[in-house]
Design a protein around this motif. Structure first.
Motif, mmCIF file in Angstrom:
data_model
loop_
_atom_site.group_PDB
_atom_site.id
_atom_site.type_symbol
_atom_site.label_atom_id
_atom_site.label_comp_id
_atom_site.label_asym_id
_atom_site.label_seq_id
_atom_site.Cartn_x
_atom_site.Cartn_y
_atom_site.Cartn_z
ATOM 1 N N UNK A 94 0.715 -1.278 0.028
ATOM 2 C CA UNK A 94 0.027 0.119 0.038
ATOM 3 C C UNK A 94 0.658 1.448 -0.076
ATOM 4 N N UNK A 95 1.958 1.191 0.729
ATOM 5 C CA UNK A 95 2.655 2.549 0.843
ATOM 6 C C UNK A 95 3.571 2.705 -0.395
ATOM 7 N N UNK A 96 3.817 1.706 -1.146
ATOM 8 C CA UNK A 96 4.676 1.826 -2.349
ATOM 9 C C UNK A 96 3.727 2.259 -3.438
ATOM 10 N N UNK A 147 -5.453 11.702 1.268
ATOM 11 C CA UNK A 147 -4.991 10.499 0.756
ATOM 12 C C UNK A 147 -3.912 9.944 1.849
ATOM 13 N N UNK A 148 -3.349 10.596 2.590
ATOM 14 C CA UNK A 148 -2.858 10.195 3.977
ATOM 15 C C UNK A 148 -3.881 9.425 4.901
ATOM 16 N N UNK A 149 -4.839 9.936 5.127
ATOM 17 C CA UNK A 149 -5.989 9.469 6.018
ATOM 18 C C UNK A 149 -6.567 8.198 5.251
ATOM 19 N N UNK A 150 -6.604 8.238 4.005
ATOM 20 C CA UNK A 150 -7.197 6.842 3.224
ATOM 21 C C UNK A 150 -6.185 6.034 3.407
ATOM 22 N N UNK A 151 -4.875 6.068 3.207
ATOM 23 C CA UNK A 151 -4.042 5.006 3.197
ATOM 24 C C UNK A 151 -4.001 4.336 4.347
ATOM 25 N N UNK A 152 -3.887 5.245 5.671
ATOM 26 C CA UNK A 152 -3.698 5.097 6.923
ATOM 27 C C UNK A 152 -5.020 3.908 7.341
ATOM 28 N N UNK A 153 -6.097 4.430 6.955
ATOM 29 C CA UNK A 153 -7.331 3.557 7.097
ATOM 30 C C UNK A 153 -7.185 2.285 6.330
ATOM 31 N N UNK A 154 -6.713 2.382 5.274
ATOM 32 C CA UNK A 154 -6.580 0.990 4.493
ATOM 33 C C UNK A 154 -5.473 -0.132 5.151
ATOM 34 N N UNK A 155 -4.552 0.699 5.701
ATOM 35 C CA UNK A 155 -3.481 -0.245 6.345
ATOM 36 C C UNK A 155 -3.805 -0.835 7.511
ATOM 37 N N UNK A 156 -4.803 -0.022 8.453
ATOM 38 C CA UNK A 156 -5.525 -0.495 9.740
ATOM 39 C C UNK A 156 -6.662 -1.444 9.174
ATOM 40 N N UNK A 171 -14.365 3.464 7.682
ATOM 41 C CA UNK A 171 -15.053 4.500 7.514
ATOM 42 C C UNK A 171 -13.903 5.569 7.530
ATOM 43 N N UNK A 172 -12.662 5.480 7.998
ATOM 44 C CA UNK A 172 -11.465 6.410 7.832
ATOM 45 C C UNK A 172 -10.975 6.300 6.639
ATOM 46 N N UNK A 173 -10.810 5.243 5.720
ATOM 47 C CA UNK A 173 -10.385 5.196 4.428
ATOM 48 C C UNK A 173 -11.550 5.575 3.448
ATOM 49 N N UNK A 174 -12.859 5.090 3.792
ATOM 50 C CA UNK A 174 -13.765 5.541 2.767
ATOM 51 C C UNK A 174 -14.261 6.782 2.725
ATOM 52 N N UNK A 284 -5.048 0.542 -4.586
ATOM 53 C CA UNK A 284 -5.019 0.261 -3.305
ATOM 54 C C UNK A 284 -6.281 -0.186 -2.458
ATOM 55 N N UNK A 285 -7.456 0.349 -2.862
ATOM 56 C CA UNK A 285 -8.720 -0.139 -2.090
ATOM 57 C C UNK A 285 -8.887 -1.464 -2.266
ATOM 58 N N UNK A 286 -8.655 -2.100 -3.447
ATOM 59 C CA UNK A 286 -8.913 -3.241 -3.685
ATOM 60 C C UNK A 286 -8.086 -4.354 -2.851
ATOM 61 N N UNK A 287 -6.584 -3.989 -2.736
ATOM 62 C CA UNK A 287 -5.874 -4.623 -1.821
ATOM 63 C C UNK A 287 -6.125 -4.587 -0.383
ATOM 64 N N UNK A 288 -6.530 -3.493 0.231
ATOM 65 C CA UNK A 288 -7.084 -3.210 1.679
ATOM 66 C C UNK A 288 -8.124 -4.133 1.654
ATOM 67 N N UNK A 289 -9.339 -4.266 0.858
ATOM 68 C CA UNK A 289 -10.578 -5.061 1.248
ATOM 69 C C UNK A 289 -10.278 -6.294 0.869
ATOM 70 N N UNK A 290 -9.653 -6.747 0.032
ATOM 71 C CA UNK A 290 -9.276 -8.250 -0.253
ATOM 72 C C UNK A 290 -8.686 -8.949 1.016
ATOM 73 N N UNK A 291 -7.551 -8.330 1.596
ATOM 74 C CA UNK A 291 -6.887 -8.920 2.825
ATOM 75 C C UNK A 291 -7.785 -8.688 3.997
ATOM 76 N N UNK A 292 -8.489 -7.552 4.206
ATOM 77 C CA UNK A 292 -9.711 -7.438 5.222
ATOM 78 C C UNK A 292 -10.500 -8.635 5.151
#
Length: 529
Positions: A94-96, A147-156, A171-174, A284-292
């Protein structure tokens, strides 16, 4: 009179700051960005915001790599956040990808010295205030902290070990993404319509997820993923509540994945959002959503696999078929890539449904579902951002020329751009010597190993259908006549050039030498319980 507890009765919570440092750095940078936006003079904001974001992303990435080398594996923050192999692998990915996306956000050479984002988000589209802001080259740089709030939410979200934390992270990344989708400088009405659709449908999906969380809490008496798994192993009643909760949680998570029948937002949002945001979301959204999704269903609900697996089989088949077939009818490049994204979600679901896990009857050395999905998400993410970066360069007087008819003969006008875009399309199609081929081979192998071979057969057939519309675009670019009113190809700045180069390099390397990343995904192991 209020009673004060003795000091001995108070137990301070234990927070593993070192292991959670990447999250803290990202969220800290987002908060600093908000302060910069509020107090710094407008002329300085762009460079300062970009510098803060780049430093934070690089710093969080270095810290994550260090945690990966130390092979950290623990449940931190009082059992709320899992810091395990899949979580760390997802964080660094996600960071990359966010780093590359931010470069596209910062590009100002393509559109007359202006970025892709509205200068004054509150100005009515077509109003004098908007025209004055454009003429004065006014720029709001709130896109960077958003964007930083979004990626932080994705990581969480990808590392949440508690259903309540999962919902908060969602909600944080949406919410930042809803805002980013409505900030396009050109075609603002379409952009705002896309943001409204995404917000309304996202709110409904969040409500389903929250209701499902409530039902699972009622069943298990806990929101911890491990606690729910233990309840499944010991309880004998309450199956109706369990099934209803599982189904409702699946709706909320599959919406973010973009799976059928929860996909209707995807083409409209991809088309209406600023193209850099579309690339960021698609990857990025697809990555976070699939791992979640995998963490919830593998860790918490793995004991009820036979209850939810048939539903996921149907969703996977529908997603592959609808995504591949409807993409053929699209006449807009961004909508075509949106349905392509839906089809890719279906391919990923084949590995997810296969449930091939280490230590669960899978032969040593075989590709597991987690390993396959992690690799596929990496390969898909880099190619997707690279493809959308190229879409920003094909322009006419109205902005980006995304109608397919406008791409006719593009190979004769700009063979380099058309050639690179064709390579990305071949990667999406899964042609050998590209990262897409290795990714599809990995997910199909994992699904076959897990016994989901009928899904693999459907996936292969859908891949053949999908190859048609990818090749159709290539034929249109290289074997059609260049019209007299052909769009221009903008000269990119270093930001877009770097984004395309990194996407191309990753697509080539992961196709020719996939071993190191596959091994890294294998060393990530399974989700900690």
């Amino acid at each position: 009179m209020a009673q004060v507890l003795p000091l001995a009765d108070f137990v301070a919570p234990k927070i593993e700051y070192n292991e959670l440092a990447p999250l803290l750095v990202v969220f800290g940078a987002a908060c600093v960005g908000v302060l910069v936006e509020a107090f710094l003079p407008r002329a300085l904001r762009h460079m300062v915001q970009l510098g803060i974001v780049l430093v934070a992303l690089l710093g969080a990435g270095v810290w994550t790599v260090q945690l990966m080398t130390e092979k950290k594996e623990l449940i931190a923050a009082q059992g709320a956040i899992s810091v395990d192999g899949p979580a760390l692998f997802t964080w660094i990915t996600l960071l990359a990808l966010t780093l590359i996306s931010v470069l596209l956000f910062a590009e100002r050479s393509v559109d007359g010295g202006l970025s892709a984002f509205a200068g004054q988000a509150a100005a009515v589209p077509g109003s004098q205030a908007e025209r004055d802001g454009t003429a004065a080259k006014v720029e709001h740089t709130e896109v960077f902290p958003l964007t930083m709030f979004a990626v932080g939410g994705m990581m969480l979200f990808a590392s949440a070990n508690d259903l309540l934390i999962l919902f908060v992270a969602l909600e944080v990344f949406s919410l930042p993404l809803y805002l980013l989708c409505g900030l396009a400088r050109r075609r603002r009405l379409i952009s705002q319509e896309a943001a409204m659709k995404y917000f309304l449908l996202g709110a409904f999906a969040s409500a389903f997820l929250l209701y499902g969380i409530a039902l699972l809490y009622g069943y298990a008496g806990t929101m911890s993923l491990g606690g729910i798994s233990d309840a499944l192993a010991t309880k004998t009643g309450g199956d109706a509540i369990l099934l209803a909760g599982t189904g409702l949680i699946a709706v909320g998570l599959l919406f973010k994945v973009g799976a059928v029948p929860f996909h209707s937002w995807t083409p409209d949002v991809y088309q209406g959002a600023p193209t850099p945001v579309t690339g960021f979301m698609a990857a990025c959204t697809k990555i976070a959503a699939f791992i979640g999704l995998m963490r919830v269903f593998y860790v918490a609900l793995g004991g009820s696999r036979w209850d939810w697996a048939p539903m996921m089989w149907v969703v996977a088949i529908l997603t592959m078929v609808v995504g591949s077939i409807v993409a053929i009818t699209q006449t807009d490049v961004k909508r075509m890539l949106a349905y392509s994204s839906i089809a890719h979600a279906g391919f990923l679901l084949t590995a997810f449904v296969g449930l091939a896990q280490a230590g669960s009857g899978v032969r040593s050395g075989s590709i597991t579902s987690t390993q396959a999905v992690l690799f596929y998400l990496v390969s898909y993410g880099f190619a997707t951002i690279g493809a959308f970066a190229l879409v920003t360069l094909v322009r006419d007087a109205g902005g980006e020329a995304t109608h397919l008819s406008r791409w006719a003969g593009l190979g004769k006008k700009s063979p380099l751009l058309a050639g690179i875009f064709a390579f990305f399309l071949l990667a999406f199609a899964g042609i050998p010597l590209t990262s897409g081929f290795t990714g599809k081979w990995a997910v199909f192998t994992a699904a076959w190993t897990g016994g989901a071979w009928p899904l693999v057969v459907v996936a292969v057939l859908c891949s053949l259908v999908a190859a048609f519309f990818y090749v159709r675009v290539i034929v249109l670019m290289f074997f059609s006549d260049l019209p007299a009113d052909a769009p221009d190809v903008a000269l990119p700045g270093w930001q877009t050039t770097t984004a395309v180069a990194l996407g191309l390099a990753a697509t080539v390397v992961l196709g020719l030498v996939p071993g190191p990343v596959l091994d890294l995904a294998a060393r990530a192991g399974e989700f900690i319980r």
